[in-house]
Design a protein around this motif. Structure first.
Motif, PDB file in Angstrom:
ATOM      1  N   THR A 297      48.941  40.260  -2.731  1.00  0.00           N
ATOM      2  CA  THR A 297      48.146  41.294  -3.383  1.00  0.00           C
ATOM      3  C   THR A 297      48.039  40.988  -4.875  1.00  0.00           C
ATOM      4  O   THR A 297      48.756  40.153  -5.412  1.00  0.00           O
ATOM      5  N   ARG A 298      47.155  41.713  -5.551  1.00  0.00           N
ATOM      6  CA  ARG A 298      47.016  41.518  -7.001  1.00  0.00           C
ATOM      7  C   ARG A 298      48.285  41.982  -7.718  1.00  0.00           C
ATOM      8  O   ARG A 298      48.750  41.326  -8.650  1.00  0.00           O
ATOM      9  N   ARG A 299      48.859  43.094  -7.283  1.00  0.00           N
ATOM     10  CA  ARG A 299      50.073  43.580  -7.946  1.00  0.00           C
ATOM     11  C   ARG A 299      51.207  42.577  -7.781  1.00  0.00           C
ATOM     12  O   ARG A 299      51.950  42.302  -8.737  1.00  0.00           O
ATOM     13  N   PHE A 300      51.375  42.040  -6.581  1.00  0.00           N
ATOM     14  CA  PHE A 300      52.403  41.033  -6.331  1.00  0.00           C
ATOM     15  C   PHE A 300      52.196  39.836  -7.256  1.00  0.00           C
ATOM     16  O   PHE A 300      53.150  39.293  -7.825  1.00  0.00           O
ATOM     17  N   SER A 301      50.946  39.425  -7.428  1.00  0.00           N
ATOM     18  CA  SER A 301      50.626  38.271  -8.266  1.00  0.00           C
ATOM     19  C   SER A 301      50.994  38.534  -9.721  1.00  0.00           C
ATOM     20  O   SER A 301      51.512  37.655 -10.422  1.00  0.00           O
ATOM     21  N   GLU A 302      50.721  39.747 -10.189  1.00  0.00           N
ATOM     22  CA  GLU A 302      51.077  40.099 -11.562  1.00  0.00           C
ATOM     23  C   GLU A 302      52.588  40.081 -11.751  1.00  0.00           C
ATOM     24  O   GLU A 302      53.102  39.649 -12.796  1.00  0.00           O
ATOM     25  N   GLN A 303      53.318  40.538 -10.729  1.00  0.00           N
ATOM     26  CA  GLN A 303      54.779  40.522 -10.804  1.00  0.00           C
ATOM     27  C   GLN A 303      55.304  39.086 -10.810  1.00  0.00           C
ATOM     28  O   GLN A 303      56.263  38.774 -11.525  1.00  0.00           O
TER      29      GLN A 303
END
Length: 283
Positions: free
Chosen positions: A57-63
């Motif tokens: 996901t995008r959030r996972f990628s940001e993390q």
């Protein structure tokens, strides 16, 4: 020990993402469980993404970018990964949609994809998917909506039939949230929503949904779908016919203000705080 399979980074954006994740994780001296602890997920999920079995996901990628100090590598990659999860025949349209200056849409059966909530999108895609990665498809659809978050977004003008508001997709909670989302989107300067009421009778969209894209420097596009795939054309006569029909639909539809009132009324009357059939009240 986690089963490691070799990836060909050139096989797909998802494979490239997985290969880069493994490379950078190992360079940081972390095993999968250790990285999972840092980004608040399981080591198993890290392994699934590294082997291209799970879509990030995008959030996972940001993390990941924060944890591995990559300078935004995964946040940039995830857009390509999610776009690759769209149907192959739809990807050319998505590419053009992301570059359009004006997006005009007529929807006869469901809320336009650019305006769907994740929960509503899940129900729509569930009805069309058979044993496929539903999470990835939902994430890919929501990713398309980033076009409306650009610094200079396109004008997005959507005409939907009243039936779209009254067709219960998912439960009442899903529909209430979806209609509330439409009202919030309606507040944006660059988003206009009109509802074609039942009272309009026969209308120019009787043959089905279609989209029109307009660009600053490229020819206009008309896009339609059948139950197999989508069809795009820049043929001048087809585009002219598409805009003529769209103008008729906008003229027959309620005004933007009247449409917002109808959306709010249907939301309260049909998807308000009445109890569900099992007796549970809605939040």
């Amino acid at each position: 020990m986690v089963n490691i399979r070799n990836l060909d980074p050139s096989a797909s954006p998802l494979d490239y993402y997985g290969a880069e994740l493994r490379r950078l994780r190992e360079a940081a001296g972390l095993n999968q469980s250790q990285l999972g602890d840092v980004v608040y997920c399981t080591g198993s999920l890290i392994g699934q993404i590294e082997t291209a079995k799970k879509v990030p996901t995008r959030r996972f990628s940001e993390q990941l970018d924060a944890a591995l100090m990559t300078g935004g590598t995964f946040t940039r990659l995830v857009g390509l990964v999610l776009k690759s999860q769209l149907p192959t025949w739809f990807q050319p349209y998505a590419d053009l949609e992301a570059r359009a200056t004006y997006i005009y849409s007529f929807q006869a059966g469901v809320v336009d994809g650019l305006l769907q909530t994740p929960e509503y999108a899940r129900e729509v895609l569930r009805a069309l998917s058979e044993g496929e990665d539903l999470d990835a498809k939902v994430a890919a659809r929501i990713e398309r909506q980033r076009v409306l978050e650009r610094e200079t977004p396109p004008l997005c003008w959507v005409v939907m039939t009243e039936a779209v508001l009254r067709q219960k997709v998912g439960g009442k909670e899903v529909m209430r949230a979806q209609l509330a989302h439409l009202l919030r989107m309606q507040e944006r300067e660059w988003v206009k929503i009109q509802i074609l009421p039942f009272e309009a009778g026969a209308h120019a969209g009787a043959h089905g949904s279609f989209n029109l894209l307009r660009f600053d420097d490229d020819p206009d596009i008309v896009y339609t779908e059948d139950f197999v795939q989508g069809h795009m054309t820049a043929n001048p006569s087809a585009v002219r016919e598409g805009f003529l029909r769209y103008d008729h639909l906008r003229a027959a539809a309620l005004s933007v203000e009247e449409s917002a009132q109808l959306i709010a009324r249907v939301m309260e009357e049909h998807y308000g705080n009445q109890p569900e059939p099992d007796g549970r009240p809605l939040a």
